[in-house]
Every structure is written in structure tokens, then in C-alpha cells.
Design a protein around this motif. Structure first.
Motif, PDB file in Angstrom:
ATOM      1  N   LEU A  38       0.653  -1.139   0.110  1.00  0.00           N
ATOM      2  CA  LEU A  38       0.250   0.431   0.198  1.00  0.00           C
ATOM      3  C   LEU A  38       0.602   1.143   0.091  1.00  0.00           C
ATOM      4  O   LEU A  38       1.019   1.454   0.272  1.00  0.00           O
ATOM      5  N   GLY A  39       0.902   2.271  -1.120  1.00  0.00           N
ATOM      6  CA  GLY A  39       1.519   3.077  -1.192  1.00  0.00           C
ATOM      7  C   GLY A  39       2.548   3.940  -1.519  1.00  0.00           C
ATOM      8  O   GLY A  39       3.230   4.795  -1.930  1.00  0.00           O
ATOM      9  N   TRP A  40       3.006   2.141  -2.138  1.00  0.00           N
ATOM     10  CA  TRP A  40       4.247   2.552  -3.343  1.00  0.00           C
ATOM     11  C   TRP A  40       3.920   3.465  -5.092  1.00  0.00           C
ATOM     12  O   TRP A  40       4.313   3.849  -5.095  1.00  0.00           O
ATOM     13  N   ASP A  41       2.341   2.949  -4.899  1.00  0.00           N
ATOM     14  CA  ASP A  41       2.104   4.006  -6.312  1.00  0.00           C
ATOM     15  C   ASP A  41       1.737   5.443  -6.622  1.00  0.00           C
ATOM     16  O   ASP A  41      -0.391   5.297  -5.980  1.00  0.00           O
ATOM     17  N   ILE A  42       2.343   6.021  -6.647  1.00  0.00           N
ATOM     18  CA  ILE A  42       2.418   7.642  -6.288  1.00  0.00           C
ATOM     19  C   ILE A  42       1.252   7.801  -7.231  1.00  0.00           C
ATOM     20  O   ILE A  42      -0.066   8.742  -6.884  1.00  0.00           O
ATOM     21  N   ALA A  43       1.563   8.123  -7.950  1.00  0.00           N
ATOM     22  CA  ALA A  43       1.314   8.768  -9.532  1.00  0.00           C
ATOM     23  C   ALA A  43       0.542   7.884 -10.394  1.00  0.00           C
ATOM     24  O   ALA A  43      -0.069   8.842 -11.135  1.00  0.00           O
ATOM     25  N   GLY A  44       0.676   7.168 -10.317  1.00  0.00           N
ATOM     26  CA  GLY A  44      -0.354   5.993 -11.022  1.00  0.00           C
ATOM     27  C   GLY A  44       0.371   6.198 -12.366  1.00  0.00           C
ATOM     28  O   GLY A  44       1.449   6.778 -13.133  1.00  0.00           O
ATOM     29  N   PRO A  45       0.167   5.387 -13.986  1.00  0.00           N
ATOM     30  CA  PRO A  45       0.729   4.836 -14.284  1.00  0.00           C
ATOM     31  C   PRO A  45       0.062   5.993 -15.498  1.00  0.00           C
ATOM     32  O   PRO A  45       1.361   6.390 -17.194  1.00  0.00           O
ATOM     33  N   ASP A  46      -0.538   7.178 -15.528  1.00  0.00           N
ATOM     34  CA  ASP A  46      -1.142   7.671 -16.807  1.00  0.00           C
ATOM     35  C   ASP A  46      -1.375   9.334 -15.827  1.00  0.00           C
ATOM     36  O   ASP A  46      -1.729   9.954 -16.926  1.00  0.00           O
ATOM     37  N   ALA A  47      -1.063  10.091 -15.422  1.00  0.00           N
ATOM     38  CA  ALA A  47      -0.744  10.960 -15.266  1.00  0.00           C
ATOM     39  C   ALA A  47      -0.136  11.822 -15.625  1.00  0.00           C
ATOM     40  O   ALA A  47       1.178  11.126 -15.891  1.00  0.00           O
ATOM     41  N   PRO A  48      -0.463  13.037 -16.523  1.00  0.00           N
ATOM     42  CA  PRO A  48       0.465  14.025 -16.753  1.00  0.00           C
ATOM     43  C   PRO A  48       1.381  14.094 -15.723  1.00  0.00           C
ATOM     44  O   PRO A  48       1.460  14.265 -14.828  1.00  0.00           O
TER      45      PRO A  48
END
Length: 203
Positions: A38-48
Motif C-alpha cells: 500500500l502506498g508504493w504507486d503515487i502517481a499512477g501510469p497515466d498521470a501527465p
């Protein structure tokens, strides 16, 4: 039978570690109980936005790396929008952007790191613009109350930043600036005490 209060012993004090990793980052403690931490993915793959890596070491008062630190991060997206209902624009936040993360230090080296996007400027008190920054909260063995600080970027315009300008000494302001060490990589070391102690914030 309930014992009279004068027979009861005081509960031993307990710092955050070492159990903090078992509860908050179990994979690093050797417990394979979640598909992903939990908490390792901050921005996600699609955020510009500009993809960046932040890394550093937490040092104690004598300059030794602290190797059991847990850090939590909180930031806005590249347009300065927080994914939180208190942000009036939260409905416009970047797709998949969480804005919150949790990382731990390497148990051998003390190095911590995370990948995210560079945040945008956000409105602060009285709508004054705040320079791009990432909020950090850290806890470790020996730290009874979590410490809050901020990380700014040395290559941004921080001259009018209201929080930085509350710090009178220039050398103290420098402790909140992350330095670009390579394309897309910033270094931000945190010093708990001693010379060049990082500025911590009461929030």
C-alpha cells in the motif's frame, strides 16, 4: 478480580520500530500478504507531468544512516491539484493520481527512494501561491512522534514561497531543497540532528 490502581504497573514506553514495518510495509519485513504494498504507486501510469525519482538517506545526530525509517509522502499533481475533497478542484485531478505514498529505507544502506511526477504550484494561506513541493512524514525506532517536513526543488522559483520565507536563516532554508543529481533524479537527505539539521514543521 480488578486490581486496585496502586498495584498496576506502568506500561512500558514503545517507539515506532521495529514493528512499524510489519504493520505498514509487511513485504519489506518478509510477510507476503498483499498483492502490492500500500502506498508504493503515487502517481499512477497515466498521470501527465515530468516523471522524477526522489532519493536520499536519513542521518542521525552523529551522521550515521538510520536504516529502519518509514516515510509517507503527500503531494499535488502536475497541475497543483490534490486528490482530496478539501481541494476545490479535486474532481479534475489527473487520471489515476493518488498523491500519497509510503516507502521505507533499505535495511543495509539506509537509502530510500520513490518515483512520482513533479508537483505543480498550489494555493496556500490567503491564496498565496506555494512553490512545488512534496510533504514528508517520517517515523523510525527512537522517534516517538512522527516528524513532518517538506521537500522543495532547487531548480524551481522558490523566492516567494511563503513557508520557506518563514525560515530566517538561508542555510536552514537550504535543508528543504532537493538537488538534481541527474536527469529526472533529485537527492534529498534528511538530518535528524546536528549540523545542517533539516527543518521540521509543526502541522
Amino acid at each position: 478480580m480488578v486490581q486496585p490502581l496502586h498495584y498496576l504497573k506502568e506500561t512500558a514506553s514503545q517507539t515506532a520500530g521495529p514493528y512499524v514495518h510489519i504493520g505498514l510495509a509487511p513485504g519489506a519485513a518478509g510477510f507476503d500478504i498483499y498483492r502490492g504494498e500500500l502506498g508504493w504507486d503515487i502517481a499512477g501510469p497515466d498521470a501527465p507531468g515530468e516523471r522524477v525519482r526522489i532519493e536520499g538517506i536519513v542521518y542521525d545526530g552523529v551522521g550515521a544512516p538510520v536504516k529502519d525509517v518509514l516515510l509517507e509522502t503527500w503531494q499535488a499533481d502536475a497541475n497543483g491539484i490534490y486528490p482530496h475533497p478539501e481541494d476545490p478542484r479535486h474532481g479534475e485531478v489527473a487520471p489515476g493520481f493518488r498523491g500519497w505514498g509510503r516507502v521505507i529505507t533499505n535495511f543495509e544502506t539506509g537509502l530510500w527512494s520513490f518515483e512520482t511526477i513533479k508537483p505543480g504550484s498550489v494555493p496556500g494561506h490567503n491564496r498565496r501561491r506555494m512553490a512545488p513541493h512534496i510533504n514528508l512524514w517520517l517515523v523510525s525506532r527512537g522517534i516517538n512522534i512522527g516528524l513532518n517536513t517538506r521537500m522543495y526543488f532547487e531548480d524551481e522559483d522558490n523566492g516567494a514561497e511563503p513557508v520557506l520565507n518563514l525560515i530566517e536563516q538561508e542555510n536552514r532554508r537550504q535543508t528543504l531543497l532537493a538537488r538534481r543529481t541527474a536527469p529526472g533524479v533529485y537527492r534529498f537527505d534528511i538530518r535528524l540532528q546536528g549540523e545542517r539539521e533539516t527543518v521540521f514543521l509543526e502541522i
